[in-house]
Write an enzyme that holds these catalytic residues in place. Sequence first.
Site, PDB file in Angstrom:
ATOM      1  N   ARG A 105       0.852  -1.184   0.000  1.00 35.67           N
ATOM      2  CA  ARG A 105       0.000   0.000   0.000  1.00 35.67           C
ATOM      3  C   ARG A 105       0.889   1.236   0.000  1.00 35.67           C
ATOM      4  NH1 ARG A 105      -3.425  -2.967  -1.400  1.00 35.67           N
ATOM      5  NH2 ARG A 105      -5.509  -3.324  -0.522  1.00 35.67           N
ATOM      6  N   GLU A 135      -3.924   7.470  -5.351  1.00 34.79           N
ATOM      7  CA  GLU A 135      -4.096   6.770  -6.620  1.00 34.79           C
ATOM      8  C   GLU A 135      -5.381   7.207  -7.309  1.00 34.79           C
ATOM      9  OE1 GLU A 135      -3.858   2.575  -5.792  1.00 34.79           O
ATOM     10  OE2 GLU A 135      -1.766   2.691  -5.158  1.00 34.79           O
ATOM     11  N   HIS A 147      -0.780  -0.043  -9.877  1.00 32.58           N
ATOM     12  CA  HIS A 147      -1.429  -0.951  -8.918  1.00 32.58           C
ATOM     13  C   HIS A 147      -1.995  -2.190  -9.627  1.00 32.58           C
ATOM     14  CE1 HIS A 147      -3.408  -0.942  -4.695  1.00 32.58           C
ATOM     15  NE2 HIS A 147      -3.163  -2.175  -5.095  1.00 32.58           N
TER      16      HIS A 147
END
Length: 321
Positions: free
Chosen positions: A239, A268, A287
């Site tokens: 993360r 993000e 991601h």
Amino acid sequence: MGKPKVFIARKLPEEVVNKFRENMEITMWDSEEEPVDRTRLLQEAGQCDGLITMLTDRVDDELMDQGKHLKIIANMAVGYDNVDIQAADKHGIQITNTPDVLTETTADLTFTLLMAAARRIIEANEHIKEGKWENWSPLFMAGTDVHHKSIGIVGMGRIGQAVARRAKGFGMEILYHNRSRKEEAERELGASYHSFDDLLEKADYVVCLAPLTEETRGMFNQEAFKKMKSSAIFVNASRGALVDESALYEALVSGEVKSAGLDVFEKEPIDANHPLLELDQVVCLPHIGSASTETRTAMMELCLENAWKVLKGEKPKTPVN
């Protein structure tokens, strides 16, 4: 009685969802890429028996307070830092996640990111595409070896152990730090337990796979990067909030850390003008740790299976609370 109602907060392939329509009345947000509108999500929470959410959705007390009939929220991720577990317990709502099915795929991506940063793969690819490859020289695009180096894994859960198995195949020395000792990893993989500071000082590759908690938030800060070798390569596939990105940028620019591979970011999607994107020695990905067709399909199916099990009065496969 009619079928239980389930809302999916992103558009999923019909071939996956159709298998569950016989037992549940399923509706979906109409976009695969755009997050569900907050107003719509709150509205659906008030009408449905189950929700299937994404890691980008805020699953908080406000949302669950709307759910007078809500029995389950299946979060399509292994992490659930977007979910207020205490609020779920208060409202009596089951929360599930998707561990196991994404372990090997995420480990593949993590090790790919490590190798890409080490061997300057993206930088070399861009060099050719930009027409800059004109000559050869002894140290042209010279990177760093992976084999027989030391890897320090912070967070030795399922994914951490899967990365360690890959590292063992490269003859790497495996160091790890975790909240508790992992005797199985020590026995089967030859991994050695270290304090966080000791791992930072010794590892050639530092790989962040820790869960995001209040204790781990920002753990990779200025002090942490100063303890790493100047030749070290940092990888984060967990993360973004585990890392102080400003501190990482300064460490890379000053040479305190050699390079980095990042699949996750504090905010993000990351802004195209983010300072980290200016650095050639940084490999950035959007991601995509679990983004293989096979794994994402398995994650979708697990969410739907969990929802159906809870709605018919059974225990889910992968409960969080």
